[in-house]
Motif scaffolding. Sequence first.
Motif, PDB file in Angstrom:
ATOM      1  N   SER A 109      -0.075  36.981  31.818  1.00  0.00           N
ATOM      2  CA  SER A 109      -0.938  36.674  30.674  1.00  0.00           C
ATOM      3  C   SER A 109      -2.091  37.677  30.645  1.00  0.00           C
ATOM      4  N   PRO A 110      -2.595  38.015  29.461  1.00  0.00           N
ATOM      5  CA  PRO A 110      -3.728  38.953  29.438  1.00  0.00           C
ATOM      6  C   PRO A 110      -4.931  38.369  30.158  1.00  0.00           C
ATOM      7  N   MET A 111      -5.510  39.166  31.044  1.00  0.00           N
ATOM      8  CA  MET A 111      -6.684  38.683  31.809  1.00  0.00           C
ATOM      9  C   MET A 111      -7.724  39.786  31.948  1.00  0.00           C
ATOM     10  N   CYS A 112      -8.868  39.585  31.290  1.00  0.00           N
ATOM     11  CA  CYS A 112      -9.993  40.518  31.394  1.00  0.00           C
ATOM     12  C   CYS A 112     -10.374  40.686  32.856  1.00  0.00           C
ATOM     13  N   GLN A 113     -10.661  41.909  33.228  1.00  0.00           N
ATOM     14  CA  GLN A 113     -11.095  42.175  34.603  1.00  0.00           C
ATOM     15  C   GLN A 113     -12.563  42.583  34.688  1.00  0.00           C
ATOM     16  N   GLU A 164      -5.127  43.114  29.613  1.00  0.00           N
ATOM     17  CA  GLU A 164      -6.231  42.292  29.111  1.00  0.00           C
ATOM     18  C   GLU A 164      -6.631  42.645  27.673  1.00  0.00           C
ATOM     19  N   ALA A 165      -7.442  41.794  27.067  1.00  0.00           N
ATOM     20  CA  ALA A 165      -8.024  42.067  25.753  1.00  0.00           C
ATOM     21  C   ALA A 165      -8.635  43.463  25.782  1.00  0.00           C
ATOM     22  N   THR A 166      -8.116  44.352  24.954  1.00  0.00           N
ATOM     23  CA  THR A 166      -8.468  45.769  24.997  1.00  0.00           C
ATOM     24  C   THR A 166      -9.039  46.142  23.629  1.00  0.00           C
ATOM     25  N   VAL A 207       0.007  45.726  25.549  1.00  0.00           N
ATOM     26  CA  VAL A 207      -1.457  45.681  25.576  1.00  0.00           C
ATOM     27  C   VAL A 207      -1.910  44.679  24.528  1.00  0.00           C
ATOM     28  N   GLN A 208      -2.931  43.920  24.887  1.00  0.00           N
ATOM     29  CA  GLN A 208      -3.492  42.971  23.922  1.00  0.00           C
ATOM     30  C   GLN A 208      -4.602  43.674  23.145  1.00  0.00           C
ATOM     31  N   LEU A 209      -4.361  43.891  21.858  1.00  0.00           N
ATOM     32  CA  LEU A 209      -5.327  44.592  21.008  1.00  0.00           C
ATOM     33  C   LEU A 209      -6.343  43.578  20.498  1.00  0.00           C
ATOM     34  N   VAL A 211       1.733  29.023  27.471  1.00  0.00           N
ATOM     35  CA  VAL A 211       0.742  29.427  28.470  1.00  0.00           C
ATOM     36  C   VAL A 211      -0.228  28.272  28.702  1.00  0.00           C
ATOM     37  N   GLY A 212      -0.809  28.248  29.885  1.00  0.00           N
ATOM     38  CA  GLY A 212      -1.852  27.270  30.171  1.00  0.00           C
ATOM     39  C   GLY A 212      -1.434  26.252  31.204  1.00  0.00           C
ATOM     40  N   LEU A 213      -1.989  26.392  32.391  1.00  0.00           N
ATOM     41  CA  LEU A 213      -1.719  25.470  33.501  1.00  0.00           C
ATOM     42  C   LEU A 213      -0.221  25.267  33.752  1.00  0.00           C
ATOM     43  N   ALA A 235       3.853  32.555  29.991  1.00  0.00           N
ATOM     44  CA  ALA A 235       2.808  33.454  30.498  1.00  0.00           C
ATOM     45  C   ALA A 235       2.028  32.736  31.585  1.00  0.00           C
ATOM     46  N   LEU A 236       1.702  33.492  32.622  1.00  0.00           N
ATOM     47  CA  LEU A 236       0.947  32.938  33.748  1.00  0.00           C
ATOM     48  C   LEU A 236      -0.346  33.722  33.920  1.00  0.00           C
ATOM     49  N   GLY A 237      -1.437  33.009  34.112  1.00  0.00           N
ATOM     50  CA  GLY A 237      -2.709  33.663  34.376  1.00  0.00           C
ATOM     51  C   GLY A 237      -3.129  33.438  35.813  1.00  0.00           C
TER      52      GLY A 237
HETATM   53  C1  FNR Z   1      -8.097  34.952  30.753  1.00  0.00           C
HETATM   54  N1  FNR Z   1      -7.520  34.667  29.527  1.00  0.00           N
HETATM   55  C2  FNR Z   1      -7.466  35.634  28.554  1.00  0.00           C
HETATM   56  N2  FNR Z   1      -6.779  35.410  27.394  1.00  0.00           N
HETATM   57  C3  FNR Z   1      -6.611  36.380  26.491  1.00  0.00           C
HETATM   58  O1  FNR Z   1      -5.993  36.152  25.469  1.00  0.00           O
HETATM   59  N3  FNR Z   1      -7.125  37.626  26.720  1.00  0.00           N
HETATM   60  C4  FNR Z   1      -7.826  37.928  27.847  1.00  0.00           C
HETATM   61  O2  FNR Z   1      -8.226  39.075  28.048  1.00  0.00           O
HETATM   62  C5  FNR Z   1      -8.052  36.886  28.772  1.00  0.00           C
HETATM   63  N4  FNR Z   1      -8.793  37.090  29.901  1.00  0.00           N
HETATM   64  C6  FNR Z   1      -8.757  36.175  30.927  1.00  0.00           C
HETATM   65  C7  FNR Z   1      -9.306  36.506  32.169  1.00  0.00           C
HETATM   66  C8  FNR Z   1      -9.177  35.639  33.248  1.00  0.00           C
HETATM   67  C9  FNR Z   1      -9.733  36.028  34.587  1.00  0.00           C
HETATM   68  C10 FNR Z   1      -8.507  34.405  33.063  1.00  0.00           C
HETATM   69  C11 FNR Z   1      -8.331  33.462  34.216  1.00  0.00           C
HETATM   70  C12 FNR Z   1      -8.006  34.069  31.828  1.00  0.00           C
HETATM   71  C13 FNR Z   1      -6.733  33.439  29.346  1.00  0.00           C
HETATM   72  C14 FNR Z   1      -5.364  33.589  30.018  1.00  0.00           C
HETATM   73  O3  FNR Z   1      -4.591  34.613  29.414  1.00  0.00           O
HETATM   74  C15 FNR Z   1      -4.577  32.267  29.948  1.00  0.00           C
HETATM   75  O4  FNR Z   1      -4.304  31.970  28.603  1.00  0.00           O
HETATM   76  C16 FNR Z   1      -5.344  31.115  30.578  1.00  0.00           C
HETATM   77  O5  FNR Z   1      -5.904  31.501  31.813  1.00  0.00           O
HETATM   78  C17 FNR Z   1      -4.462  29.903  30.793  1.00  0.00           C
HETATM   79  O6  FNR Z   1      -3.369  30.209  31.606  1.00  0.00           O
HETATM   80  P1  FNR Z   1      -3.349  29.846  33.194  1.00  0.00           P
HETATM   81  O7  FNR Z   1      -4.431  30.627  33.858  1.00  0.00           O
HETATM   82  O8  FNR Z   1      -3.586  28.370  33.292  1.00  0.00           O
HETATM   83  O9  FNR Z   1      -1.978  30.261  33.614  1.00  0.00           O
END
Ligand code: FNR
Length: 375
Positions: A24-28, A58-60, A100-102, A305-307, A327-329
């Motif tokens: 899953s997209p995850m901002c760093q 991640e969101a880019t 990439v997530q735009l 996605v989500g938990l 999708a897994l975060g």
């Molecule tokens: C996210 N999430 C998120 N979603 C998104 O659409 N773009 C992003 O850049 C981010 N960034 C982000 C950073 C971090 C550190 C986390 C933990 C989460 C949300 C993520 O993609 C996801 O939808 C949620 O975290 C729920 O899924 P999980 O974590 O329960 O598997």
Amino acid sequence: MSRPPLFTPFASRGVHFRNRLVVSPMCQYQADEGLVNDWHYAHHARFALGGIGGALLEATAVLRDGRISPGCLGIWNDGHIPGLRRLAELYHQHGVPLGVQLAHAGRKASSAVPWQGSGPLTAGSAYPAWPTLAPSALAHNVDWPTPNAASLEDIQQIIDGFAAAARRAVEAGLDFVEIHGAHGYLIHEFFSPLANHRTDAYGGEFAHRARLALEVVRAVRAAVPAQMPVWYRASCVDDGEGGICLGDTVQLAALLAAEGVDLIDCSAGGILGPVARSATVATPGHQVPYAARIRAEAHIPTMAVGLITEALQANQVIADGAADLVALGRALLDDPSFAYHAALALQVPDAHDLLPQSHGFFLARRQARTEVKAT
Ligand code: FNR
């Protein structure tokens, strides 16, 4: 024994996924001026080596002012392309497609990183705040600055920004793009009556609120090859009264599909502030029903996605036909080899082939020896 559905392949246009699990997209929050660096390489290498089926960056930000925070990745100029290419090559070495997530953060741009409070930057912050844009001059929450209501010129610039970003994604060798239409960022703000109080062609009735999403999709679809998937992350329901309901998102999804979107990534919430969010209790798989209904009624593939944190649970999502991908975060932050471990738990016969040979070979041999000893 038949293969667990989670470990069957999936195709989106010309792109093939060896299994149904996606990063899953995850901002760093680790970039400087939007550039990929060794942090991003190391972070993504963990997933690329762990058997995942596909991954999203991640969101880019498609425009510099559209960054959520000063540390977000960017794709607003050609200087971003080499770093993104490096990540694409990393995943490709392991047979994993990368998207990439735009994104444009709208009124939630100019934020501090989460571990520094997540709120808006201020003039006195170490990295000074910048002005934000939104459909209407309505702040995200108390203590947030009031954004500027986007002019028609601003809107055109944003659409052009998404298209140019999509072209750069192609140039960088990425396999697909996802448009961020969720979590209270710009495109979601236009779609949600909670953030959009405009009275022109971009506000008011459903078709007007959906206009920006559709125009962005049209521009992105025109900017990428026919074989390249375009996905869309939606907040399927809003976290406040008078906001988007699932029926609205089903309707939007059908319109997006007609414009060439290939998959809806089904998330929720984000349009209101943290107070509203904390009132929502998230339970395991809480957003899966959104993916199921959109898939059934809008006739478009979905990603849940989500938990989703367990192999059996993820497999059931696919087995039930609730979604095409999972999708897994956070589960992947915890265990970057989640896909490999899930394959073992579900007794996928070639689980070890998900790993690079220099890992899988030895783990397969260890397992074989353990089994011989046990017999
Ligand atoms: C996210 N999430 C998120 N979603 C998104 O659409 N773009 C992003 O850049 C981010 N960034 C982000 C950073 C971090 C550190 C986390 C933990 C989460 C949300 C993520 O993609 C996801 O939808 C949620 O975290 C729920 O899924 P999980 O974590 O329960 O598997």
